[in-house]
Write an enzyme that holds these catalytic residues in place. Structure first.
Site, PDB file in Angstrom:
ATOM      1  N   GLU A   1      -1.895  -9.046   3.420  1.00 46.08           N
ATOM      2  CA  GLU A   1      -1.353  -9.696   4.852  1.00 46.08           C
ATOM      3  C   GLU A   1      -2.411 -10.023   5.037  1.00 46.08           C
ATOM      4  O   GLU A   1      -2.629 -11.035   6.016  1.00 46.08           O
ATOM      5  CB  GLU A   1      -0.714  -8.525   5.628  1.00 46.08           C
ATOM      6  CG  GLU A   1      -1.600  -7.722   5.563  1.00 46.08           C
ATOM      7  CD  GLU A   1      -1.535  -6.355   5.149  1.00 46.08           C
ATOM      8  OE1 GLU A   1      -1.182  -6.677   3.800  1.00 46.08           O
ATOM      9  OE2 GLU A   1      -1.655  -5.035   5.071  1.00 46.08           O
TER      10      GLU A   1
ATOM     11  N   HIS B   1      -3.375  -5.262   0.666  1.00 44.80           N
ATOM     12  CA  HIS B   1      -3.273  -5.472   1.301  1.00 44.80           C
ATOM     13  C   HIS B   1      -2.712  -7.245   1.495  1.00 44.80           C
ATOM     14  O   HIS B   1      -3.657  -7.689   1.850  1.00 44.80           O
ATOM     15  CB  HIS B   1      -3.728  -5.575   2.689  1.00 44.80           C
ATOM     16  CG  HIS B   1      -3.401  -3.705   3.058  1.00 44.80           C
ATOM     17  ND1 HIS B   1      -2.935  -2.735   3.022  1.00 44.80           N
ATOM     18  CD2 HIS B   1      -4.500  -2.244   2.811  1.00 44.80           C
ATOM     19  CE1 HIS B   1      -3.196  -1.962   4.091  1.00 44.80           C
ATOM     20  NE2 HIS B   1      -3.359  -1.328   2.909  1.00 44.80           N
TER      21      HIS B   1
ATOM     22  N   CYS C   1       0.797  -0.994   0.154  1.00 47.46           N
ATOM     23  CA  CYS C   1      -0.136  -0.311  -0.148  1.00 47.46           C
ATOM     24  C   CYS C   1       0.800   1.593  -0.265  1.00 47.46           C
ATOM     25  O   CYS C   1       1.712   1.354  -1.493  1.00 47.46           O
ATOM     26  CB  CYS C   1      -1.172  -0.161   1.374  1.00 47.46           C
ATOM     27  SG  CYS C   1      -2.543   0.566   0.097  1.00 47.46           S
TER      28      CYS C   1
HETATM   29  N1  GLN Z   1      -2.212   6.578   2.466  1.00 52.08           N
HETATM   30  C1  GLN Z   1      -1.875   6.040   1.457  1.00 52.08           C
HETATM   31  C2  GLN Z   1      -3.919   6.088   0.612  1.00 52.08           C
HETATM   32  O1  GLN Z   1      -4.511   6.039   1.284  1.00 52.08           O
HETATM   33  C3  GLN Z   1      -2.027   4.252   1.618  1.00 52.08           C
HETATM   34  C4  GLN Z   1      -2.562   3.216   2.164  1.00 52.08           C
HETATM   35  C5  GLN Z   1      -2.303   2.108   3.466  1.00 52.08           C
HETATM   36  O2  GLN Z   1      -1.137   2.227   3.442  1.00 52.08           O
HETATM   37  N2  GLN Z   1      -3.065   1.415   3.641  1.00 52.08           N
HETATM   38  O3  GLN Z   1      -3.908   5.691  -0.876  1.00 52.08           O
END
Ligand code: GLN
Length: 535
Positions: A511, A509, A383
């Site tokens: 994970e 994600h 992310c």
């Molecule tokens: N802050 C980033 C976004 O909103 C990444 C979010 C995250 O790492 N879950 O796109």
């Protein structure tokens, strides 16, 4: 068969591991062939934990259907390998907002709306939704908080009422408690447990089973004493002694016959033995590794390991799969800069750059990625970690010196990461990110494709910003490829640098989907790459 209900409450202190006990019991019941689910009721007023920072609440877990939930749901999925949903996590905030909406719609017209019956009815409705779906034989409901807390009262009252409504062999209450050891006296003490059971009794709930967290074995005398003063059968006093890893708890609970006691109370057959072969195989590999690697986790919430719960656990699954001990070092991104990177990275065989929000520590993440890219050290970005890899590449390979994400620099002229179109109109904070499962199509021949072994995958998301497709061609020309794309809207989900031993960044994600039965393929491959790098 009617759905059976197991309620799990906690007493004496928080952090006794109700989630792990619930998940372990569920695992044992599942291993005997029952269809089981677990739900968590949290007594706070946030509608969901999505608006809390990780220091308050640990990681925010996301389900396929896009619910932002308590991290215990992660344990449920990791143990059961069955997806959870919004219905599996309910908070007081969610209950109250339904009741207040109902009131405004006139559903209680003429009545004074009160905690009893309106709030407790709504809690009971939600406690039985999954049970009524017909999908489960047994629903385990974990009550967050500790009995005796003001905010837990409506939940305990709801359990009391529900128990009355169900027939006596359709529900069972398990109370998780602490038996402290007083070193000076050389004794285990039962009084806090007696008091905590009295608290439950005051609220009209008699627990059927006590699971006792302890650092020392419970003697027969202690078990007798607890049984006598807490009104439970002696075989229902279950010892839960500290173990090395949470993944051992199902086995310690099996030894203590927790599942048998529960099934007997619910009048369900115990004839088929629990089949835990796969689980035991995993535990064996976990405890007898052939390899060892050091992996760095670069993030900004490193003081609190729970902030990266699912990542930590995914490494445990992937480590066992590779018969490799993964030593995970959490490194604060604010403490990393070009001058100390060589020193900080020298013992690491691979580095994961973590998800996150806001600009604190962002330059540390970007410098780390530059170092990993140039020194051919395996890199895995999740992310925000993926977004930082894109920014780093734009700045240092493509020469876009000012490249940034508009999350950190709203006026950026070289916004290689930009706010998603669908986010531009969003003004409320709660539950408004791009959340939940989306499809992604992988390019054949990419490292990700090799890992998953298929082209079409589905992964969970929680973000507002995305790769800016305006720059896509330029990235590919310079050697960073977008190898995973959402087939419906062309969002870039996976980037890789083919000319690097293992450089993978994912917008989603992974994970969140790693379980004991199905370790996540990208984590498995990343650990493998770290093993190879070490050689
Ligand atoms: N802050 C980033 C976004 O909103 C990444 C979010 C995250 O790492 N879950 O796109």
């Amino acid at each position: 068969m009617d759905t059976k209900y197991v309620f799990v409450t906690g007493g004496v202190t928080s952090s006794l591991g109700k989630g792990i006990i619930s998940a372990s019991l569920a695992k044992l019941l599942q291993a005997r062939g029952y269809r089981v689910t677990i739900q968590k009721f949290d007594p706070y007023l946030n509608v969901d934990p999505g608006t809390m920072n990780p220091y308050e609440h640990g990681e925010c877990y996301v389900t396929d259907d896009g619910a932002e939930t308590d991290l215990d749901l992660g344990h449920y999925e990791r143990f059961l390998n069955v997806p959870t949903s919004q219905a599996n996590n309910v908070t007081t905030g969610r209950v109250y907002s339904t009741v207040i909406d109902n009131e405004r719609e006139g559903r209680y017209l003429g009545k004074t709306v009160q905690i009893i019956p309106h709030v407790t009815d709504e809690i009971q409705r939600r406690m039985t939704i999954l049970g009524e779906s017909g999908d489960f034989d047994i629903v385990i409901t974990e009550l967050g908080g500790t009995v005796g807390d003001i905010e837990s009262l409506p939940y305990v009252e709801s359990v009391r009422q529900l128990k009355r409504k169900l027939s006596s062999d359709d529900s069972v209450v398990i109370h998780l408690t602490l038996i402290p050891y007083l070193r000076a006296a050389g004794e285990l003490k039962t009084k806090p447990t007696q008091h905590s059971v009295q608290k439950l009794l005051e609220a009209g709930v008699q627990p059927d089973i006590l699971v006792c967290r302890t650092e020392h074995k419970l003697t027969t005398d202690i078990r007798k004493k607890i049984s006598l003063f807490c009104n439970v059968n002696q075989n229902a006093v279950i010892e839960s002694i500290d173990v090395e890893t949470i993944y051992e708890v199902p086995l310690t609970m099996e030894k203590e016959k927790l599942d048998r006691v529960v099934l007997a109370k619910l009048r369900l057959p115990t004839s088929t033995d629990a089949n835990l072969d796969k689980w035991k195989d995993f535990l064996f590999k976990l405890k007898h590794p052939k390899f060892e690697v050091n992996i760095g986790l670069v993030g900004k919430y490193v003081e609190l390991p729970d902030a990266y719960k699912s990542i930590n656990e995914a490494f445990i699954h992937a480590g066992a799969e590779n018969e490799c001990k993964v030593n995970l070092t959490h490194i604060h991104s604010e403490n990393l800069h070009n001058e100390n990177l060589q020193e900080k990275m020298k013992d690491l065989d691979g580095v994961l750059v973590a998800p996150g929000f806001g600009d604190r520590g962002i330059e540390g993440k970007i410098s780390t990625i530059k170092y990993l890219r140039e020194n051919k050290i395996p890199f895995f970005g999740i992310c925000l970690g993926m977004q930082c890899a894109v920014i780093e590449f734009a700045r240092n390979v493509m020469g876009l010196k000012k490249a940034h994400s508009t999350e950190m620099d709203i006026k950026s002229k070289e916004a290689v990461i930009d706010l998603m179109e669908s986010q531009k109109e969003v003004s409320k904070k709660g539950g408004t990110m791009r959340l939940g499962a989306y499809k992604c199509k992988l390019e054949k021949g990419s490292r990700s494709f090799t890992a998953y072994g298929k082209q079409l995958i589905s992964e969970r998301h929680r973000h507002r910003y995305e790769f800016n497709n305006k720059y896509l061609k330029d990235f590919e020309k310079h050697g960073m490829s977008a190898v995973g794309i959402n087939p419906d809207n062309n969002l870039v989900e996976v980037v890789e640098i083919p000319d690097h031993p293992w450089f993978v960044g994912v917008q989603y994600h992974p994970e969140l989907k790693s379980t004991v039965d199905a370790p996540h393929p990208l984590f498995v491959r990343f650990v493998k790459a770290a093993i190879e790098n070490k050689k």
